[in-house]
Design an enzyme around this catalytic site. Structure first.
Site, short mmCIF file in Angstrom:
data_model
loop_
_atom_site.label_atom_id
_atom_site.label_comp_id
_atom_site.label_asym_id
_atom_site.label_seq_id
_atom_site.Cartn_x
_atom_site.Cartn_y
_atom_site.Cartn_z
N LYS A 15 0.84 -1.22 0.00
CA LYS A 15 0.00 0.00 0.00
C LYS A 15 0.87 1.26 0.00
O LYS A 15 0.34 2.37 -0.06
CB LYS A 15 -0.90 0.03 1.24
CG LYS A 15 -1.71 -1.21 1.49
CD LYS A 15 -2.85 -1.32 0.52
CE LYS A 15 -3.69 -2.55 0.81
NZ LYS A 15 -4.24 -3.15 -0.39
N SER A 16 2.19 1.10 0.13
CA SER A 16 3.04 2.27 0.31
C SER A 16 2.98 3.25 -0.86
O SER A 16 2.91 4.47 -0.64
CB SER A 16 4.49 1.84 0.58
OG SER A 16 4.54 1.20 1.84
N LYS A 65 14.39 -6.08 5.93
CA LYS A 65 14.68 -5.06 6.94
C LYS A 65 15.99 -5.31 7.69
O LYS A 65 16.69 -4.37 8.05
CB LYS A 65 13.53 -4.96 7.96
CG LYS A 65 12.25 -4.37 7.37
CD LYS A 65 11.21 -4.22 8.47
CE LYS A 65 9.87 -3.80 7.91
NZ LYS A 65 8.89 -3.53 8.97
N ALA A 126 7.73 -12.39 19.65
CA ALA A 126 9.09 -11.92 19.97
C ALA A 126 9.97 -11.97 18.73
O ALA A 126 11.18 -12.21 18.81
CB ALA A 126 9.67 -12.76 21.10
N GLY A 128 10.81 -9.98 14.73
CA GLY A 128 11.25 -8.65 14.29
C GLY A 128 10.21 -7.57 14.57
O GLY A 128 10.57 -6.44 14.92
N ALA A 129 8.94 -7.90 14.45
CA ALA A 129 7.89 -6.90 14.65
C ALA A 129 7.91 -6.39 16.09
O ALA A 129 7.78 -5.19 16.35
CB ALA A 129 6.52 -7.48 14.31
N ASN A 149 5.88 -14.95 24.39
CA ASN A 149 6.04 -15.60 23.08
C ASN A 149 5.86 -17.10 23.21
O ASN A 149 6.13 -17.70 24.25
CB ASN A 149 7.43 -15.28 22.51
CG ASN A 149 7.55 -15.69 21.06
OD1 ASN A 149 6.64 -15.43 20.27
ND2 ASN A 149 8.64 -16.33 20.70
N ALA A 153 12.09 -18.57 25.22
CA ALA A 153 13.48 -18.07 25.24
C ALA A 153 13.63 -16.77 24.44
O ALA A 153 14.38 -15.88 24.83
CB ALA A 153 14.41 -19.14 24.68
P1 ATR Z 1 7.96 -10.79 12.36
O1 ATR Z 1 9.15 -10.16 11.71
O2 ATR Z 1 6.64 -10.48 11.73
O3 ATR Z 1 7.94 -10.56 13.84
P2 ATR Z 1 9.03 -13.40 12.81
O4 ATR Z 1 10.33 -12.78 13.21
O5 ATR Z 1 9.01 -14.61 11.93
O6 ATR Z 1 8.11 -12.35 12.09
O7 ATR Z 1 8.23 -13.73 14.16
C1 ATR Z 1 6.94 -14.26 14.16
C2 ATR Z 1 6.45 -14.27 15.60
O8 ATR Z 1 5.09 -14.71 15.62
C3 ATR Z 1 7.22 -15.21 16.51
O9 ATR Z 1 7.30 -14.62 17.79
C4 ATR Z 1 6.34 -16.47 16.50
O10 ATR Z 1 6.47 -17.29 17.64
P3 ATR Z 1 7.73 -18.33 17.75
O11 ATR Z 1 8.92 -17.51 18.10
O12 ATR Z 1 7.33 -19.27 18.83
O13 ATR Z 1 7.82 -18.98 16.40
C5 ATR Z 1 4.97 -15.82 16.50
N1 ATR Z 1 3.87 -16.68 16.00
C6 ATR Z 1 3.65 -17.07 14.73
N2 ATR Z 1 2.52 -17.81 14.64
C7 ATR Z 1 2.01 -17.90 15.91
C8 ATR Z 1 0.86 -18.52 16.50
N3 ATR Z 1 -0.01 -19.21 15.75
N4 ATR Z 1 0.66 -18.37 17.82
C9 ATR Z 1 1.53 -17.67 18.57
N5 ATR Z 1 2.64 -17.06 18.09
C10 ATR Z 1 2.88 -17.17 16.78
#
Ligand code: ATR
Length: 273
Positions: A15-16, A65, A126, A128-129, A149, A153
């Site tokens: 959308k940017s 990023k 936990a 990147g977001a 999370n 850990a």
């Molecule tokens: P982003 O950059 O969007 O944060 P990411 O670094 O891949 O993407 O991180 C995704 C996050 O969503 C992680 O914290 C992941 O949990 P895990 O570290 O245990 O993998 C979390 N996540 C993804 N699907 C999930 C779900 N169904 N329930 C709970 N946490 C979820």
């Protein structure tokens, strides 16, 4: 005309360009903003080609990023702590990297009348977001911030990293401190797969503000679940998207656009999609 762009892969649905075109029209700025599909193994080359052809600045989205963080010659404090760059600024022959995601979230919350000072804030995820928004949240001086999370850990590690900046703790989803929170933010990618993080409903017993950083045409899985548990207010990430873009625009052009008409136009285009 000054050239700007967003780099990502995929990028077709970004959308940017829509947002920045509206900002440019509204502020009378003469610029062109393109969406650039960078090859997965060719991000640095894509950026240098863009700069060589007159690029003045760019946004960076998934999955580049962290690569942008490594590529730039100078990092803003926000980007340094986030560990990622979503805004490139080419100035005086130098490539600078900033991160406007966190301020985008905080500004969207404020836009919706939600201040974080002294509040109990829970953030889910936990990755990147989350990393990108922790410092700007702490700057608002919440009473406490807990990161929870699925993989404990990672949350504990983030809390350790940021505890020098404010009251932040971390745990697995099953070990969140037993209390009702004021603001619950879903920064996990769960809603992208139509799921909501598996947390007890007692954490949102206090009619909190629930915020999903994801957005879409339909109400997200997390916001649906929160609403069913009696959330006071549910917000999705569309406003954050517009606010982080506004902050990038400001860094490039020195003018802060009005986000309200852009929010409305985006919401409208989503509902018609
Ligand atoms: P982003 O950059 O969007 O944060 P990411 O670094 O891949 O993407 O991180 C995704 C996050 O969503 C992680 O914290 C992941 O949990 P895990 O570290 O245990 O993998 C979390 N996540 C993804 N699907 C999930 C779900 N169904 N329930 C709970 N946490 C979820």
């Amino acid at each position: 005309m000054d050239q700007y762009a967003v780099f990502g892969n995929p990028i077709a649905h970004s959308k940017s360009p829509f947002i920045h075109k509206m900002f440019a029209e509204q502020t009378g700025q003469s610029l062109h903003y393109a969406a650039i599909l960078s090859p997965l193994d060719g991000f640095a080359e894509s950026v240098s080609t863009f700069i060589a052809s007159g690029g003045r600045g760019a946004n960076v989205t998934v999955p580049f990023k962290e690569q942008a963080f490594k590529l730039v010659e100078q990092l803003s404090p926000a980007a340094r702590q986030a560990g990622s760059v979503n805004t490139l600024i080419y100035q005086d022959g130098k490539l600078l990297g900033d991160n406007t995601d966190g301020i985008g979230l905080v500004k969207d919350l404020l836009f919706n009348g939600v201040g974080l000072k002294d509040k109990a804030v829970l953030i889910l995820g936990a990755g990147g977001a989350t990393r990108g928004v922790v410092l700007p949240i702490l700057k608002q001086q919440p009473g406490m911030l807990h990161i929870a999370n699925r993989t404990a850990a990672k949350a504990e590690e983030l809390a350790r990293h940021f505890c020098q900046f404010g009251p932040v703790t971390g745990s697995g989803l099953e070990a969140i401190p037993p209390m009702a929170f004021d603001v619950v933010i879903n920064a996990s990618s769960s809603s992208l797969s139509g799921e909501s993080p598996d947390i007890a409903s007692s954490y949102i017993a206090n009619q909190p503000v629930c915020y999903d950083m994801v957005y879409g045409k339909e109400i997200t899985a997390f916001n649906n679940w929160c609403a069913a548990q009696g959330a006071g207010l549910t917000l999705d990430g569309l406003g954050m998207l517009v606010e982080q873009a506004a902050q990038s625009f400001y860094l490039w052009r020195g003018i802060m656009p009005d986000t309200q008409p852009v929010r409305q136009a985006l919401r409208m285009s989503l509902s018609q999609a």
